[in-house]
Design a protein around this motif. Structure first.
Motif, PDB file in Angstrom:
ATOM      1  N   SER A   1      -6.727   6.845   8.606  1.00  0.00           N
ATOM      2  CA  SER A   1      -5.380   6.514   8.164  1.00  0.00           C
ATOM      3  C   SER A   1      -5.114   7.096   6.783  1.00  0.00           C
TER       4      SER A   1
ATOM      5  N   MET B   1      -3.087   5.862   4.843  1.00  0.00           N
ATOM      6  CA  MET B   1      -2.865   4.703   3.975  1.00  0.00           C
ATOM      7  C   MET B   1      -4.181   4.207   3.386  1.00  0.00           C
ATOM      8  N   ASN B   2      -5.266   4.441   4.117  1.00  0.00           N
ATOM      9  CA  ASN B   2      -6.577   3.992   3.662  1.00  0.00           C
ATOM     10  C   ASN B   2      -7.603   5.094   3.923  1.00  0.00           C
TER      11      ASN B   2
ATOM     12  N   GLY C   1       0.831  -1.199   0.000  1.00  0.00           N
ATOM     13  CA  GLY C   1       0.000   0.000   0.000  1.00  0.00           C
ATOM     14  C   GLY C   1       0.863   1.246   0.000  1.00  0.00           C
TER      15      GLY C   1
END
Length: 337
Positions: free
Chosen positions: A288, A290-291, A36
């Motif tokens: 996050s 990342m997400n 990711g």
């Protein structure tokens, strides 16, 4: 070398950032497979006029410092364009970038960790002049003395080491180092957040005086909105790698539009009890990077979200009745079909 261009006049655009993205790969496993990316900066755009100050504010971890260091090419960009004085920064070869760095400097947040403890003050301030071949010998000593005086320190301290100074004095040394190459643009990366309140005012006043005397352009990064309002002409609010609102300092403080900006404003202490605003506390935690959530990045924490907020990402656009006030929020713009 960089080709000569016509001089930028005060008020003309000196720095233009377009759709800047900085994503960091996340690797796991024995082979270091990429699973990711952390979207630290995810589509930031703004313009900064010569001689002006843009305040970049937001919670810790929203991407302010990453954006600043990417602009200076201290961190590689994933995508986007940065133009400084009409030059495409990311396309410049190493020799041209080295030349351009003389015009683009940074003042770091930590006055204790940003100075080499093994070098004297004179060596720290004089290092940029030596590296770029700007001065040697007596000329170097004279320039270091002038820089120390300019930031309010005595030239007699040039042979002392950083540990012999207070936090405010160290930050003055950092400012002198940033001024050594006579830059036009300085990134101030939370330069007062590690200092006592009384010292903060002194450093802010010093930065304002230097800007007036030298015609400097600042990108001022902070998480303290009260500090930003004191020094900035315009303010951009970042959340989860994106700018969600941008306006003049006066407009933003008198009429914050984005729900996230309203949350930040409500947390500023007021000098008079009658001036206290109702405290607006966002729901939950910051998602996050990342997400990130779909749609508006703030919608999981927003009390005013509506249907499109959860699926359609809002763009940063002027509000209908004020073209100089930009906000990325579906509460103020119709969603395109």
């Amino acid at each position: 070398m960089i080709a000569e261009t016509a001089a930028i006049a005060p008020g003309d655009v000196l720095l233009e950032v377009t759709d800047l993205k900085t994503h960091f790969p996340v690797r796991r496993g024995f082979l270091g497979r990429t699973v990711g990316h952390v979207r630290a900066v995810d589509g930031v755009s703004f313009r900064l006029a010569a001689g002006k100050t843009l305040g970049l504010v937001g919670e810790s971890g929203c991407g302010k410092t990453t954006a600043a260091r990417t602009i200076l090419r201290l961190i590689p960009a994933t995508a986007g364009v940065v133009r400084f004085d009409r030059h495409e920064v990311f396309d410049l070869p190493a020799a041209a970038m080295r030349h351009l760095r003389q015009d683009m400097q940074i003042i770091f947040q930590d006055p204790y960790g940003s100075l080499n403890p093994r070098m004297t003050v004179g060596g720290i301030i004089g290092e940029p002049l030596r590296v770029h071949g700007r001065a040697r010998g007596r000329g170097l000593e004279d320039q270091v003395a002038d820089l120390l005086r300019r930031v309010g320190l005595s030239p007699a301290v040039r042979n002392r080491y950083p540990h012999e100074f207070s936090g405010g004095q160290r930050q003055r040394i950092g400012i002198a180092r940033a001024l050594a190459l006579e830059p036009r643009f300085i990134i101030c990366d939370e330069p007062v957040s590690a200092l006592d309140v009384s010292i903060q005012a002194q450093i802010l006043n010093l930065l304002e005086r230097l800007q007036a005397e030298l015609g400097l352009t600042y990108l001022f990064i902070a998480h303290d909105l009260a500090v930003v309002s004191h020094i900035s002409d315009d303010v951009a609010v970042m959340y989860l790698g994106k700018i969600v609102e941008e306006a003049s300092s006066k407009r933003l403080y008198e009429n914050p539009l984005h729900p996230y900006t309203q949350c930040l404003m409500s947390a500023i202490p007021r000098s008079h009890p009658d001036a206290e605003r109702e405290r607006i506390i966002p729901q939950g935690e910051v998602p996050s990077a990342m997400n990130p959530p779909p749609g508006c990045p703030f919608h999981p924490r927003c009390a005013w979200k509506k249907g499109p907020c959860t699926t359609v990402a809002p763009s940063l656009r002027p509000v209908p009745d004020d073209p100089l006030h930009l906000v990325a929020c579906h509460l103020f713009h119709e969603v395109s079909p």
